[in-house]
Every structure is written in C-alpha cells, then in structure tokens.
Design a protein around this motif. Structure first.
Motif, PDB file in Angstrom:
ATOM      1  N   HIS A 306      -0.526   2.922 -11.419  1.00  0.00           N
ATOM      2  CA  HIS A 306       0.444   4.022 -11.324  1.00  0.00           C
ATOM      3  C   HIS A 306       0.780   4.322  -9.863  1.00  0.00           C
ATOM      4  O   HIS A 306       1.952   4.469  -9.498  1.00  0.00           O
ATOM      5  CB  HIS A 306      -0.121   5.280 -12.000  1.00  0.00           C
ATOM      6  CG  HIS A 306      -0.582   5.057 -13.408  1.00  0.00           C
ATOM      7  ND1 HIS A 306      -1.891   5.253 -13.800  1.00  0.00           N
ATOM      8  CD2 HIS A 306       0.082   4.624 -14.504  1.00  0.00           C
ATOM      9  CE1 HIS A 306      -2.003   4.971 -15.083  1.00  0.00           C
ATOM     10  NE2 HIS A 306      -0.829   4.578 -15.533  1.00  0.00           N
ATOM     11  N   GLU A 307      -0.260   4.400  -9.023  1.00  0.00           N
ATOM     12  CA  GLU A 307      -0.029   4.673  -7.602  1.00  0.00           C
ATOM     13  C   GLU A 307       0.812   3.577  -6.965  1.00  0.00           C
ATOM     14  O   GLU A 307       1.718   3.856  -6.174  1.00  0.00           O
ATOM     15  CB  GLU A 307      -1.370   4.800  -6.872  1.00  0.00           C
ATOM     16  CG  GLU A 307      -2.158   6.050  -7.243  1.00  0.00           C
ATOM     17  CD  GLU A 307      -3.508   6.120  -6.546  1.00  0.00           C
ATOM     18  OE1 GLU A 307      -4.133   7.201  -6.584  1.00  0.00           O
ATOM     19  OE2 GLU A 307      -3.948   5.109  -5.965  1.00  0.00           O
ATOM     20  N   GLU A 312       5.817   1.606  -4.472  1.00  0.00           N
ATOM     21  CA  GLU A 312       6.778   0.510  -4.308  1.00  0.00           C
ATOM     22  C   GLU A 312       8.212   0.990  -4.113  1.00  0.00           C
ATOM     23  O   GLU A 312       9.067   0.234  -3.671  1.00  0.00           O
ATOM     24  CB  GLU A 312       6.710  -0.428  -5.525  1.00  0.00           C
ATOM     25  CG  GLU A 312       5.521  -1.377  -5.475  1.00  0.00           C
ATOM     26  CD  GLU A 312       5.403  -2.228  -6.738  1.00  0.00           C
ATOM     27  OE1 GLU A 312       6.107  -1.926  -7.728  1.00  0.00           O
ATOM     28  OE2 GLU A 312       4.603  -3.178  -6.721  1.00  0.00           O
ATOM     29  N   SER A 313       8.460   2.254  -4.420  1.00  0.00           N
ATOM     30  CA  SER A 313       9.802   2.808  -4.234  1.00  0.00           C
ATOM     31  C   SER A 313      10.054   3.252  -2.798  1.00  0.00           C
ATOM     32  O   SER A 313      11.163   3.693  -2.472  1.00  0.00           O
ATOM     33  CB  SER A 313      10.004   3.995  -5.180  1.00  0.00           C
ATOM     34  OG  SER A 313       9.907   3.591  -6.523  1.00  0.00           O
ATOM     35  N   TYR A 314       9.034   3.148  -1.950  1.00  0.00           N
ATOM     36  CA  TYR A 314       9.155   3.652  -0.584  1.00  0.00           C
ATOM     37  C   TYR A 314       8.615   2.620   0.404  1.00  0.00           C
ATOM     38  O   TYR A 314       7.772   1.802   0.065  1.00  0.00           O
ATOM     39  CB  TYR A 314       8.379   4.969  -0.423  1.00  0.00           C
ATOM     40  CG  TYR A 314       8.784   6.024  -1.419  1.00  0.00           C
ATOM     41  CD1 TYR A 314       9.849   6.885  -1.154  1.00  0.00           C
ATOM     42  CD2 TYR A 314       8.118   6.150  -2.640  1.00  0.00           C
ATOM     43  CE1 TYR A 314      10.245   7.840  -2.069  1.00  0.00           C
ATOM     44  CE2 TYR A 314       8.500   7.112  -3.562  1.00  0.00           C
ATOM     45  CZ  TYR A 314       9.569   7.956  -3.276  1.00  0.00           C
ATOM     46  OH  TYR A 314       9.955   8.901  -4.190  1.00  0.00           O
ATOM     47  N   PRO A 350       1.744   2.417   1.292  1.00  0.00           N
ATOM     48  CA  PRO A 350       2.613   1.394   0.686  1.00  0.00           C
ATOM     49  C   PRO A 350       1.873   0.084   0.457  1.00  0.00           C
ATOM     50  O   PRO A 350       0.703  -0.049   0.815  1.00  0.00           O
ATOM     51  CB  PRO A 350       3.722   1.222   1.742  1.00  0.00           C
ATOM     52  CG  PRO A 350       3.215   1.825   2.997  1.00  0.00           C
ATOM     53  CD  PRO A 350       2.070   2.732   2.666  1.00  0.00           C
ATOM     54  N   GLU A 351       2.537  -0.843  -0.188  1.00  0.00           N
ATOM     55  CA  GLU A 351       2.057  -2.215  -0.390  1.00  0.00           C
ATOM     56  C   GLU A 351       0.814  -2.292  -1.273  1.00  0.00           C
ATOM     57  O   GLU A 351       0.025  -3.228  -1.168  1.00  0.00           O
ATOM     58  CB  GLU A 351       1.786  -2.899   0.959  1.00  0.00           C
ATOM     59  CG  GLU A 351       2.993  -2.923   1.891  1.00  0.00           C
ATOM     60  CD  GLU A 351       2.657  -3.490   3.250  1.00  0.00           C
ATOM     61  OE1 GLU A 351       2.440  -4.716   3.342  1.00  0.00           O
ATOM     62  OE2 GLU A 351       2.592  -2.705   4.228  1.00  0.00           O
ATOM     63  N   GLY A 352       0.626  -1.295  -2.148  1.00  0.00           N
ATOM     64  CA  GLY A 352      -0.449  -1.380  -3.137  1.00  0.00           C
ATOM     65  C   GLY A 352      -1.828  -1.000  -2.649  1.00  0.00           C
ATOM     66  O   GLY A 352      -2.819  -1.323  -3.312  1.00  0.00           O
ATOM     67  N   TYR A 353      -1.935  -0.289  -1.526  1.00  0.00           N
ATOM     68  CA  TYR A 353      -3.259   0.049  -0.990  1.00  0.00           C
ATOM     69  C   TYR A 353      -3.804   1.383  -1.494  1.00  0.00           C
ATOM     70  O   TYR A 353      -4.935   1.742  -1.200  1.00  0.00           O
ATOM     71  CB  TYR A 353      -3.231   0.014   0.546  1.00  0.00           C
ATOM     72  CG  TYR A 353      -3.238  -1.403   1.058  1.00  0.00           C
ATOM     73  CD1 TYR A 353      -4.424  -2.103   1.213  1.00  0.00           C
ATOM     74  CD2 TYR A 353      -2.045  -2.080   1.322  1.00  0.00           C
ATOM     75  CE1 TYR A 353      -4.434  -3.415   1.639  1.00  0.00           C
ATOM     76  CE2 TYR A 353      -2.047  -3.395   1.752  1.00  0.00           C
ATOM     77  CZ  TYR A 353      -3.250  -4.054   1.910  1.00  0.00           C
ATOM     78  OH  TYR A 353      -3.266  -5.363   2.326  1.00  0.00           O
ATOM     79  N   GLY A 354      -2.993   2.120  -2.240  1.00  0.00           N
ATOM     80  CA  GLY A 354      -3.497   3.297  -2.933  1.00  0.00           C
ATOM     81  C   GLY A 354      -3.679   4.512  -2.040  1.00  0.00           C
ATOM     82  O   GLY A 354      -3.174   4.592  -0.918  1.00  0.00           O
ATOM     83  N   TRP A 410      -5.084  -1.259   4.742  1.00  0.00           N
ATOM     84  CA  TRP A 410      -3.621  -1.172   4.702  1.00  0.00           C
ATOM     85  C   TRP A 410      -2.996  -1.618   6.019  1.00  0.00           C
ATOM     86  O   TRP A 410      -2.112  -2.483   6.043  1.00  0.00           O
ATOM     87  CB  TRP A 410      -3.194   0.260   4.364  1.00  0.00           C
ATOM     88  CG  TRP A 410      -1.775   0.569   4.718  1.00  0.00           C
ATOM     89  CD1 TRP A 410      -0.673  -0.182   4.420  1.00  0.00           C
ATOM     90  CD2 TRP A 410      -1.306   1.686   5.480  1.00  0.00           C
ATOM     91  NE1 TRP A 410       0.470   0.418   4.943  1.00  0.00           N
ATOM     92  CE2 TRP A 410       0.101   1.557   5.587  1.00  0.00           C
ATOM     93  CE3 TRP A 410      -1.931   2.800   6.050  1.00  0.00           C
ATOM     94  CZ2 TRP A 410       0.883   2.491   6.267  1.00  0.00           C
ATOM     95  CZ3 TRP A 410      -1.147   3.728   6.715  1.00  0.00           C
ATOM     96  CH2 TRP A 410       0.231   3.578   6.823  1.00  0.00           C
ATOM     97  N   ILE A 411      -3.458  -1.065   7.128  1.00  0.00           N
ATOM     98  CA  ILE A 411      -2.831  -1.361   8.417  1.00  0.00           C
ATOM     99  C   ILE A 411      -3.029  -2.832   8.806  1.00  0.00           C
ATOM    100  O   ILE A 411      -2.115  -3.485   9.317  1.00  0.00           O
ATOM    101  CB  ILE A 411      -3.363  -0.414   9.513  1.00  0.00           C
ATOM    102  CG1 ILE A 411      -2.943   1.032   9.206  1.00  0.00           C
ATOM    103  CG2 ILE A 411      -2.847  -0.833  10.893  1.00  0.00           C
ATOM    104  CD1 ILE A 411      -3.502   2.063  10.166  1.00  0.00           C
TER     105      ILE A 411
END
Length: 432
Positions: A306-307, A312-314, A350-354, A410-411
């Motif tokens: 869900h997250e 993914e919209s941003y 972003p990119e699926g890292y929650g 993420w980074i």
C-alpha cells in the motif's frame, strides 16, 4: 623524508612521492606491468607497478601479493581522468606488512548468507564501503542540521521501566529485582527534555522484538528523534521536510563517488527538496481502492504494498496524515474537529522504501492523556513522571522519529536494510 598520507588526501599531493598504508582489494598483471587495487579505509585507488621502473624484488611482490594483504605502498601521485577517483599511484616501492592467505571473499559471486556470516570482512568491499560512507554523511548532516537550528542533543536511556507503545515487541530483561526493557524509542524522555531545553534531538540505538523478515526491518536499529516545545502539527511537518531535504542534498554534494559506485540515479536525489506532498489517510484509502486494493478498509493499517503504491505517484517523499486514532499510540493529539483521527503523519520514501519517519503532535492536556493511558490498559503509576509533564507548565509540543537504516537504504539505493548497518541484527542472526 617521504610523507605518509591517506588515499582521500591524494589530490593535495599530485606529482609528489608519498607512502600509503593499504590493503590489496584486487590485482591484475601482465608481463611488464601490475595493477594493484588499493584500499586504506578512506578510499580506493589504483597503484601501477612498471617492471622497468622498480627493483625485481618489488615487481615480484606486486605480481604475487594476495588479496587483502597489507603493505606500505610508496609512489608518485598522478592525475588520471580514466579513474573514477581521478588519481592513481605510480609505484616506486612496496613493503609487505602481512600476507593474507585464503581470503574467503573472492571477486566471484557469493550467496547472501555466506556474506552475512563474513560480515566482518564483507565490510571491506567497495560497495559496503560506499554504503557506510553514505551512512556517515547522513549522521554528520543530521548533527549539522539540528545544531544549526538551535536543537540540543539529549541522550535518553536504553534501559526503561515502561514502553511508549506497549510491551508486546520489547526485549525484556531483569533490572536487579524489577522488570526492564530495551528501549524501542526515546520519545517520552525527549518530551521531558523538550520541556527543559525547548528543542532537542536524540540519536541512538532502539530495539524491536518483532519477528519480521522483510527487507525493511531490523531488530536493532538507530533512530534520530527530535522533540520540540511550542511546535504544533504543521510546524512539525516543516521541520521534517527541511531535515530530510538537508541530509539528502548533503549526500549528493559530499558522496558523489560513493553514489556512483552504487549505481545510484543521482537525478532522483537532486529533486528531493522541501516542500513535500501530503495526502490524508482518508484520501489514501480512496486512492488505494481506485488502484484495485479492495482488501484494505478504513481503520486498517497500511502494509508495504500500500505504501509503495501511494509513493509511486510522487517523485518526492510523501506525508500520509491524520491516521485513525485506533491505529496510533496513546500519546497522539486528537484532531480538533474529528475524534476518530489524530494529528500525526508518516513520511513515505519514494521508490518502494516505505516509511522513514513517524511523527505527531503530542497530547498536552493532563486529563486527556490520563484517559488515553487507561483506554490502552497502561498503568498511571508507571507513567506518573510522564503525566507530570502535563501538570507543570504544559505546552503544545511535537516530535518525530527517523529510522536511520531505512533512510540509508533509500538514499544509497540498496535493496535491503541489512547492508545499511555495520553488523545487522536480524530475526535469525546474532553473528558476527
């Protein structure tokens, strides 16, 4: 006298003969030339040994030296545009310190469990070195941001007698003749510190006895937890987006070589600047239904899929705000116009890292906080000191916690948080 330097200092000594204490990360050689991939902890650099320019003894050592052997390498620093580092060393002498025999991590592919069993050695690799340098830069930039914005660092205890979010996921221990727990958050203590010092932050280890095996979870991880007196919900979000923007841009500025080593798309990071988009929990539920997630209903917590769908919209981190009261801990301030939601936000990378940040405005009314403790079945005696913060000059206040390892993942663009901490503690791993 030849000066001893580190690889990271090479740019200051172009054209000069220097000595570097280093390990052999890798090597290759032909009949008349040997290329040594050197590392010294500060960076990686190529050393070139030309047979015609050194003694026979030095050239034979260059050809025979084994992976992870340690040496003093003497040579002349040259600029080299072909090198990602920008410099290389024309070797004039080698002095073997220790010959490494049968180093277990070779340049071939190894399985994850093998690498984790040899984590103490895996840290030496170029990729892991890059991740650790990025982690260090995030920590440095964290202190820089909070120090420049008037925060005082405070260190909360690791052993506690109570828990901010219940004891179901806490590690229990005995504290002489009473029960104690390893801290899952320093937040409650940071609230006390904020009432004394105004704006405070902590940085330390936290522990969750959560039996999870996902790529986002660790048993022991590090948290940055600011707490701010006289800061309300909107003020809190502003600090979060400014802080995250600061650490990301600090990494972009100061870790370009490490990001390149990891193959990170830097353009995605360059875009991470405040302000960040926001959606309410209500809007998120509606959005997920439109995306085909019929399984989730109002009042359910979001899982990783869900997250990820929302994020993914941003192209920036996104705040999800105003979660249901039933989902969140007892200390969160209710929405002034809706008793069913609280003034909180999770920041989703972003990119699926929650989720990388959870934060909220805290309840500052004594009676309401006491009622919430009772509603959650928590002892007023155990939280007597916490309640007293609302008896003696209570003020609106807010704070948040950022999970360092998820942020590093993420980074830096690595898939699993196990690579973002030097010695990860996972569900089935306490070694090494």
């Amino acid at each position: 006298m030849i000066v001893k330097i580190t690889i990271s200092e090479a740019s200051k000594y172009v054209g000069q003969e220097v000595t570097i204490g280093a390990w052999i990360a890798n090597k290759r050689s032909s009949g008349k030339i040997a290329f040594l991939q050197l590392r010294d902890g500060s960076g990686f650099m190529q050393g070139v040994v030309v047979k015609a320019e050194v003694s026979e003894e030095v050239f034979q050592l260059a050809k025979s030296v084994t992976q992870e052997s340690s040496l003093y390498v003497t040579g002349i620093i040259r600029e080299d545009e072909r090198s990602p580092f920008g410099y290389e060393l024309t070797v004039t002498n080698l002095e073997l310190i220790h010959a490494s025999v049968d180093y277990p991590i070779t340049p071939k592919e190894h399985g994850t469990e093998f690498l984790m069993d040899h984590r103490h050695l895996w840290l030496r690799s170029k990729r892991q070195h890059a991740v650790m340098k990025i982690r260090n830069e995030i920590i440095r930039a964290t202190y820089e941001f909070f120090n420049e914005n008037g925060f005082t660092k405070v260190d909360p205890p690791i052993l506690t007698g109570s828990a901010p979010e219940g004891t179901t996921e806490l590690f229990h221990t005995k504290y002489f003749d009473e029960d104690a727990y390893l801290s899952q958050s320093g937040q409650l203590y940071m609230e006390a510190a904020a009432m004394a010092l105004g704006k405070v932050f902590s940085f330390g280890p936290t522990f969750r006895a959560e039996k999870s095996k996902t790529r986002r979870h660790l048993i022991e991880f590090w948290m940055i937890e600011p707490e701010m007196a006289f800061y309300e919900f909107e003020d809190n979000l502003k600090v979060q987006e400014e802080y995250v923007s600061h650490i990301v841009q600090s990494v972009v500025k100061n870790c370009s070589l490490e990001l390149k080593t990891l193959g990170r798309d830097v353009s995605k990071l360059e875009n991470i600047k405040a302000p960040f988009p926001r959606v309410t929990y209500d809007e998120a539920i509606k959005f997920l239904h439109e995306k085909g997630f019929e399984d989730i209903q109002w009042g359910d917590d979001f899982g990783a899929p869900h997250e990820t769908a929302i994020a993914e919209s941003y192209d920036k981190p996104v705040f999800i705000t105003h979660y249901p009261t039933s989902l969140k801990p007892f200390y969160m301030q209710p929405h002034p116009e809706r008793a069913d939601v609280v003034l909180c936000a999770d920041l989703i990378a972003p990119e699926g890292y929650g989720e990388i940040i959870g934060g909220s405005e805290r309840i500052h009314d004594y009676n309401l906080l006491k009622q919430r403790l009772e509603d959650h079945g928590l002892s007023s005696d155990a939280y007597k000191w916490y309640l007293e913060l609302r008896q003696y000059g209570s003020v609106p206040h807010s704070g948040f916690g950022l999970g360092l390892e998820r942020t590093v993942a993420w980074i830096s663009g690595v898939e699993h948080v196990r690579e973002t901490i030097p010695f990860p503690r996972l569900l089935n791993r306490l070694y090494p």
